[in-house]
Each structure stands twice: as C-alpha cells, then as structure tokens.
Design a protein around this motif. Structure first.
Motif, PDB file in Angstrom:
ATOM      1  N   LEU A   1      32.280  44.804  32.185  1.00  0.00           N
ATOM      2  CA  LEU A   1      32.933  45.363  33.410  1.00  0.00           C
ATOM      3  C   LEU A   1      33.890  44.513  33.738  1.00  0.00           C
ATOM      4  O   LEU A   1      34.157  43.195  33.483  1.00  0.00           O
ATOM      5  N   PRO A   2      35.232  44.790  34.298  1.00  0.00           N
ATOM      6  CA  PRO A   2      36.254  44.207  34.854  1.00  0.00           C
ATOM      7  C   PRO A   2      35.809  43.440  35.804  1.00  0.00           C
ATOM      8  O   PRO A   2      34.985  43.601  36.643  1.00  0.00           O
TER       9      PRO A   2
ATOM     10  N   ILE B   1      38.885  38.197  33.912  1.00  0.00           N
ATOM     11  CA  ILE B   1      39.994  37.551  33.999  1.00  0.00           C
ATOM     12  C   ILE B   1      39.675  36.138  34.984  1.00  0.00           C
ATOM     13  O   ILE B   1      39.220  36.266  36.042  1.00  0.00           O
ATOM     14  N   LYS B   2      40.104  34.959  34.315  1.00  0.00           N
ATOM     15  CA  LYS B   2      39.771  33.548  35.092  1.00  0.00           C
ATOM     16  C   LYS B   2      41.168  33.345  35.761  1.00  0.00           C
ATOM     17  O   LYS B   2      42.074  33.575  35.418  1.00  0.00           O
ATOM     18  N   ILE B   3      40.783  33.073  37.219  1.00  0.00           N
ATOM     19  CA  ILE B   3      41.765  32.763  38.074  1.00  0.00           C
ATOM     20  C   ILE B   3      42.045  31.290  38.312  1.00  0.00           C
ATOM     21  O   ILE B   3      40.893  30.530  38.214  1.00  0.00           O
TER      22      ILE B   3
ATOM     23  N   VAL C   1      26.769  52.594  37.629  1.00  0.00           N
ATOM     24  CA  VAL C   1      27.187  52.638  36.302  1.00  0.00           C
ATOM     25  C   VAL C   1      28.079  53.914  36.365  1.00  0.00           C
ATOM     26  O   VAL C   1      27.706  55.172  36.595  1.00  0.00           O
ATOM     27  N   GLY C   2      29.218  53.522  35.783  1.00  0.00           N
ATOM     28  CA  GLY C   2      30.296  54.776  35.639  1.00  0.00           C
ATOM     29  C   GLY C   2      31.113  55.002  36.659  1.00  0.00           C
ATOM     30  O   GLY C   2      32.053  55.791  36.551  1.00  0.00           O
ATOM     31  N   LYS C   3      30.962  54.263  37.871  1.00  0.00           N
ATOM     32  CA  LYS C   3      31.894  54.474  38.960  1.00  0.00           C
ATOM     33  C   LYS C   3      33.069  53.269  38.844  1.00  0.00           C
ATOM     34  O   LYS C   3      33.152  52.626  37.917  1.00  0.00           O
ATOM     35  N   ASN C   4      33.991  53.841  39.819  1.00  0.00           N
ATOM     36  CA  ASN C   4      35.307  52.937  39.623  1.00  0.00           C
ATOM     37  C   ASN C   4      35.117  51.394  40.295  1.00  0.00           C
ATOM     38  O   ASN C   4      35.044  51.300  41.507  1.00  0.00           O
ATOM     39  N   LEU C   5      34.597  50.748  39.441  1.00  0.00           N
ATOM     40  CA  LEU C   5      33.912  49.495  39.919  1.00  0.00           C
ATOM     41  C   LEU C   5      34.509  48.076  39.309  1.00  0.00           C
ATOM     42  O   LEU C   5      35.025  48.248  38.043  1.00  0.00           O
ATOM     43  N   VAL C   6      34.933  47.299  39.943  1.00  0.00           N
ATOM     44  CA  VAL C   6      35.266  45.952  39.585  1.00  0.00           C
ATOM     45  C   VAL C   6      34.456  44.914  40.160  1.00  0.00           C
ATOM     46  O   VAL C   6      34.187  44.832  41.362  1.00  0.00           O
ATOM     47  N   LEU C   7      34.152  43.648  39.505  1.00  0.00           N
ATOM     48  CA  LEU C   7      33.326  42.638  40.048  1.00  0.00           C
ATOM     49  C   LEU C   7      34.326  41.402  40.756  1.00  0.00           C
ATOM     50  O   LEU C   7      35.559  41.209  39.999  1.00  0.00           O
ATOM     51  N   ALA C   8      33.910  40.813  41.635  1.00  0.00           N
ATOM     52  CA  ALA C   8      34.586  39.783  42.000  1.00  0.00           C
ATOM     53  C   ALA C   8      33.583  38.392  42.064  1.00  0.00           C
ATOM     54  O   ALA C   8      32.750  38.559  43.109  1.00  0.00           O
ATOM     55  N   ASN C   9      33.866  37.339  41.736  1.00  0.00           N
ATOM     56  CA  ASN C   9      33.130  36.022  41.823  1.00  0.00           C
ATOM     57  C   ASN C   9      31.690  36.374  41.058  1.00  0.00           C
ATOM     58  O   ASN C   9      30.717  35.703  41.464  1.00  0.00           O
ATOM     59  N   CYS C  10      31.647  37.446  40.084  1.00  0.00           N
ATOM     60  CA  CYS C  10      30.307  37.509  39.378  1.00  0.00           C
ATOM     61  C   CYS C  10      30.659  37.991  38.184  1.00  0.00           C
ATOM     62  O   CYS C  10      31.494  38.803  37.814  1.00  0.00           O
ATOM     63  N   ILE C  11      29.674  38.161  37.337  1.00  0.00           N
ATOM     64  CA  ILE C  11      29.781  38.694  35.785  1.00  0.00           C
ATOM     65  C   ILE C  11      28.701  39.418  35.480  1.00  0.00           C
ATOM     66  O   ILE C  11      27.429  39.243  35.991  1.00  0.00           O
ATOM     67  N   SER C  12      28.754  40.460  34.643  1.00  0.00           N
ATOM     68  CA  SER C  12      27.648  41.299  34.156  1.00  0.00           C
ATOM     69  C   SER C  12      27.121  40.631  32.791  1.00  0.00           C
ATOM     70  O   SER C  12      27.775  39.976  32.244  1.00  0.00           O
TER      71      SER C  12
END
Length: 331
Positions: free
Chosen positions: A154-155, A319-321, A138-149
């Motif tokens: 989160l981005p 963001i939906k691809i 939490v608070g890190k420079n973090l991005v999710l790929a193929n999952c959601i919080s």
C-alpha cells in the motif's frame, strides 16, 4: 440556514460561480473569489457536500475519512491529525475522524467510516508500526500515514528513522563525541531497529571501532522506561560517567536521563551530552538545558497523505519523509 442562491444574490454572481468558489477556487479571479467568500462568511453558509455526492454530481474527491489507531488518544501525534484536517481544508475538501480504541473495536470503526462514503481514506497510527488492514478496506482509495502494511504493497508516508539517527550521529561525531551510550526503543518496534541501523552506519563510516559503540534496547511496555535508571547507575558509578554522550530512543527516555544525571551532579552538556528523538510537542525547550533531538515529521506526513489522495498520485510504495536534527544546548 442560508442557501446557495442567497450567497449568489449577496455576491451578485451566478450559482455556477458560487459552486466554483467552493469546489474549484483556482478557476476564479481573486476579486470574484473574495466577493463570494465574503458572502459565505456573512451568511454562515455551509456547503452540503453529502447531498452533492448522493446526486452523483461530482466525480472529484471531496471527503477524506481518517481511521486513527491510537493517534487521537495520545498527545504525541496530535500534530499529524491537525495537519490532515488543515491540508484538506486548504484544498476545499472535508475530513472526518474515526478512532480505533482497541483491536476488537476495528470492525465498529470501519463500519462507521464506510457509512460516510468517503472518497479517500487515511489509515494512521501513533508511533510507526506494522498494521493489518481490515479486509473491508482492501481495494479502497487508501493511503497509510505513519504505519506500514505487512507486504508494503500500500502507498504510505513514514518518517525516515534511519536517516534521522544517521544525521544525528554524524553531528555528534563532528562535535568530537567518541564514547556514546545508546538506549533505543524496543527491537519489536520498527523505529527501534531503523534508528540503531542509522547510528551504526554513521559510526562505521567514521571508521570508529564497533566495540566502542555501546547499545541497548528497551523492553516492550511503558513500565520499562525506568530501566534507563539502572543502566545509568551501571555506567556512571559514583557520579563519574564513562560515556560522553547519551543517545536516547525518544524524548521520554531523555527526560528520565536528565533527572538521573542531574541528581548525580553530572552537568549537561559539560560532562555528558544528551540527544533525544521525536521532538515531543511543547517539551524540548522545557528541558534545562534545552534538548537536542530529532524531529518526527508528523506535519509533513499528514500533509503528504492528504495530497496523495487529492492529487490522485500513483502507488509508489513507502515514501520516507526527512527527520531533521534540531540542535539545542544539550550538546
């Protein structure tokens, strides 16, 4: 091991020019960059990014850490990880992977990841799912790929499952199919709900009666894939199907369906068309006839997640691809 100074001497340039070739290649003339890269290749020079970070001489992103929940252990999502690595490499960044093999393994994996002091972190999973982010991230420079919080705060970059199934249903309707039988992923899986909603939306827009859209969801667990066999027995008694197209929640379901239909002497697509989902790597063209399916955009998701960190994009939520339909001979 060759040094930065040796590379500079071989290329007949300054140490600063070599540094720029590694970190900011766009600032060099093409001919100068080519000379430096030739020297690097000839000397097998390996930049020491970790030492540079320890000295505090770079404020730019240089290392991406990938925390992979099931992603590296399944053949269906390798393309996602490969895309992350290749995109990072393209822009001069390094990347490393740490796998989470179970829920209890999370703490160990996070410790291993953070010990490398990554400048950015990509959290990725196999199969779109909701994940609980470990507190230490939490608070890190973090991005999710193929999952959601859970709170969607989160981005993240995810496939457009709704849009993919919506476009696929529109294609079926355009081709004249009017009696579909749908067998979706479990309702507990985000993709199962979203794909069904997409199919229903296209069906309604076409003015088709709701009762004519027969739909089922798998139960959770791989052992339930075989349930499609019983459903097909029910709707195709004596080899006479009362549906003209089978909409499958993924390509694995379609694989089973092919076996059942063909064993009954039902011709694909002359009697029943089949639509899959995912475009499993190296599988679609091995179906006979080749399977029409929807592409999971793993490559694009991986690339966009990396660029999010490298370009320091603002948090824009999920963001939906696009998930395009790949039409083959099963329709």
């Amino acid at each position: 091991m060759a040094s930065l100074k040796e590379v500079a001497q071989r290329a007949s340039v300054s140490l600063m020019t070599v540094s720029r070739a590694i970190n900011e290649p766009q600032r060099l003339k093409p001919e100068t960059l080519a000379k430096v890269r030739e020297a690097i290749d000839a000397l097998n020079y390996v930049p020491d990014f970790s030492a540079r970070k320890m000295r505090g001489k770079s404020s730019k992103l240089s290392t991406l850490g990938v925390l992979a929940l099931d992603t590296a252990t399944t053949p269906f999502s390798v393309e996602l990880l490969l895309s992350i690595e290749l995109t990072a490499r393209e822009f001069g960044w390094s990347s490393f992977l740490v796998s989470i093999t179970s829920e209890s393994d999370s703490e160990r994996a996070v410790s291993q990841l953070l010990s490398q002091r990554p400048d950015g972190i990509i959290f990725t999973t196999m199969g779109l799912r909701e994940v609980n982010i470990p507190p230490r991230l939490v608070g890190k420079n973090l991005v999710l790929a193929n999952c959601i919080s859970p709170d969607h705060a989160l981005p993240g970059y995810i496939p457009d499952d709704f849009g993919g199934q919506y476009q696929a249903m529109k294609l079926l309707l355009q081709k004249g199919y009017r009696n579909p039988l749908c067998f979706y992923l479990p309702e507990s899986v985000p993709a199962g709900i979203r794909r069904r909603a997409g199919a229903e939306q296209a069906w309604r827009e076409a003015g088709m009666p709701a009762e004519q859209l027969r739909q089922f969801h798998m139960e959770s667990g791989d052992e339930h894939y075989r349930d499609v066999v019983q459903i097909l027995e029910r709707f195709a008694p004596n080899g006479k199907p009362d549906f003209d197209v089978l909409i499958c929640g993924n390509d694995r379901i379609a694989f089973l369906a092919y076996q059942v239909l063909l064993a009954k002497g039902i011709k694909i697509p002359q009697q029943v068309a089949v639509l899959g989902y995912d475009n499993m790597v190296g599988i679609g063209d091995l179906f006979i006839p080749p399977l029409t399916t929807v592409q999971l955009p793993h490559r694009e998701i991986g690339r966009e997640a990396v660029l999010h960190l490298i370009e320091q994009r603002p948090n824009q939520g999920l963001i939906k691809i696009d998930s395009p339909v790949l039409e083959r001979e099963s329709l």
